[in-house]
Design a protein around this motif. Sequence first.
Motif, PDB file in Angstrom:
ATOM      1  N   HIS A  14      -2.297   5.372  -4.149  1.00  0.00           N
ATOM      2  CA  HIS A  14      -3.441   6.133  -3.629  1.00  0.00           C
ATOM      3  C   HIS A  14      -4.173   5.330  -2.555  1.00  0.00           C
ATOM      4  CE1 HIS A  14      -2.877   9.223  -6.630  1.00  0.00           C
ATOM      5  NE2 HIS A  14      -2.936   8.324  -7.596  1.00  0.00           N
ATOM      6  N   ALA A  15      -3.393   4.613  -1.744  1.00  0.00           N
ATOM      7  CA  ALA A  15      -3.944   3.801  -0.656  1.00  0.00           C
ATOM      8  C   ALA A  15      -3.219   4.206   0.625  1.00  0.00           C
ATOM      9  CB  ALA A  15      -3.759   2.318  -0.942  1.00  0.00           C
ATOM     10  N   ARG A  20      -8.677   4.916   0.611  1.00  0.00           N
ATOM     11  CA  ARG A  20      -8.410   5.161  -0.805  1.00  0.00           C
ATOM     12  C   ARG A  20      -8.587   6.650  -1.076  1.00  0.00           C
ATOM     13  NH1 ARG A  20      -6.378   0.119  -2.422  1.00  0.00           N
ATOM     14  NH2 ARG A  20      -7.595  -1.474  -1.295  1.00  0.00           N
ATOM     15  N   THR A  21      -7.697   7.203  -1.922  1.00  0.00           N
ATOM     16  CA  THR A  21      -7.734   8.637  -2.180  1.00  0.00           C
ATOM     17  C   THR A  21      -7.712   8.917  -3.676  1.00  0.00           C
ATOM     18  OG1 THR A  21      -5.319   8.879  -2.112  1.00  0.00           O
ATOM     19  CG2 THR A  21      -6.504   9.092  -0.022  1.00  0.00           C
ATOM     20  N   GLU A  73      -0.572  -1.202  -4.770  1.00  0.00           N
ATOM     21  CA  GLU A  73      -1.730  -0.327  -4.811  1.00  0.00           C
ATOM     22  C   GLU A  73      -1.338   1.087  -4.393  1.00  0.00           C
ATOM     23  OE1 GLU A  73      -5.208  -1.909  -2.935  1.00  0.00           O
ATOM     24  OE2 GLU A  73      -4.702  -3.984  -3.475  1.00  0.00           O
ATOM     25  N   ARG A 103       0.719   5.505  -0.308  1.00  0.00           N
ATOM     26  CA  ARG A 103      -0.186   6.648  -0.154  1.00  0.00           C
ATOM     27  C   ARG A 103      -0.282   7.512  -1.401  1.00  0.00           C
ATOM     28  NH1 ARG A 103       0.940  11.296   4.475  1.00  0.00           N
ATOM     29  NH2 ARG A 103      -0.534  12.890   3.720  1.00  0.00           N
ATOM     30  N   PHE A 124       0.847  -1.189   0.000  1.00  0.00           N
ATOM     31  CA  PHE A 124       0.000   0.000   0.000  1.00  0.00           C
ATOM     32  C   PHE A 124       0.886   1.244   0.000  1.00  0.00           C
ATOM     33  CE2 PHE A 124      -3.043  -2.901   2.347  1.00  0.00           C
ATOM     34  CZ  PHE A 124      -3.961  -2.989   1.305  1.00  0.00           C
TER      35      PHE A 124
END
Length: 385
Positions: free
Chosen positions: A165-166, A185-186, A163, A35, A33
């Motif tokens: 945007h997590a 999630r973003t 992943e 960000r 993950f």
Amino acid sequence: MPTHLDTIVVGGGAMGSAAAWQLARRGAEVTLFERFAPGHVLGASHGASRNFNLAYSDPVYLRMLTDAHREWRELERETGERLLEQTGMVNHGQNPEFDEIARVLPNFGFDAEFVPPALADERWPGIRFDQTVLHLPQAGRIDADASVAALQAAAVAHGAQVEHHARVTRIRILGDERAQVEVVRTDAAGEPLGEPEVFECRRLVVTLGAWTAKLVGGAVVLPRLTVTQEQPAHFRPRDPAAAWPGFNHYPTAGDRRYGYWRSPVYGVQTPGEGIKAGWHGVGPVADPDARTFRSEPRQLAALRRYAGEWLPGVDPDAFAEISCTYTSTRDSHFVIDRIGPVAVGAGFSGHGFKFTPVVGRLLADLVDGIRAPAMFSLRAARNKR
């Protein structure tokens, strides 16, 4: 209900991406993950140049360098990318470890030679030398942006899930074999797209750079980690076709000519951008979520003065500022250790990138129950140094 996964990596910079690659190639079920978006410039793993510096005398780091050289080449073979260019490096100035470095490097497969300053001036005219130079021909330059992308591509090729945007907003340790993370999630601007998702895993690897203490500090006792905003610059070379080695320059204690220096200076040629030079680890303390991205004026002025006095091959008045972060420990040794289900990689103190694939391997070893070198431990005693 939480989603159950085997191994989660939190943080998709260089170290987290390397951990995902090393875990996936062992057959582990791993999800990373991250960000931010691919190629972001908000942490410590962006840009096109990092020095592959061999100037170490500690056998732990030297063994890691030997392995790193091999594993960078292995990653290149897997991905077809050229990541490490062995342009050489010149270390000069007053460093009492130079003799020991030159003595031990051949034991680990690397060459070292001392070059008189007059001859060094002829060989590398872009740099001014006033003391004997320690030349390391097998040192070089790593493309940081390309390396992160290659590590993630290789991890995915081995079955990892990556992943972006997590954003992980919470970490909890639930037991020796169980950890939990909360993921939001973003969108491209970082705004939440929905309610948080909860994941549980058997093993959790945390490689969050400047955000480590913010997110992990409540779950794991960490050595003191200081986040600084470092501010090197790219200077325009007078001869765009000239090839430069990397360099490290150490001041002479008590010599007034070095009175304006903030620290030793490092430098590297970044193709297409110029000659990167910077002070090491003396930027202002920063919050990674509230950075200015602007250079401290006095440090920048001192760096430009350095370029004017010691780098005749650049124009000190033609430059572009750079902003990145260091996350440093008091002893400058890394944090690579595990407590319960959580393995932590942090505190790379401005000299970790060259070791990236080996750090990834050490983190994967922690997941498999193999300890890292003791000097990288989470032990509380490191806070007292």
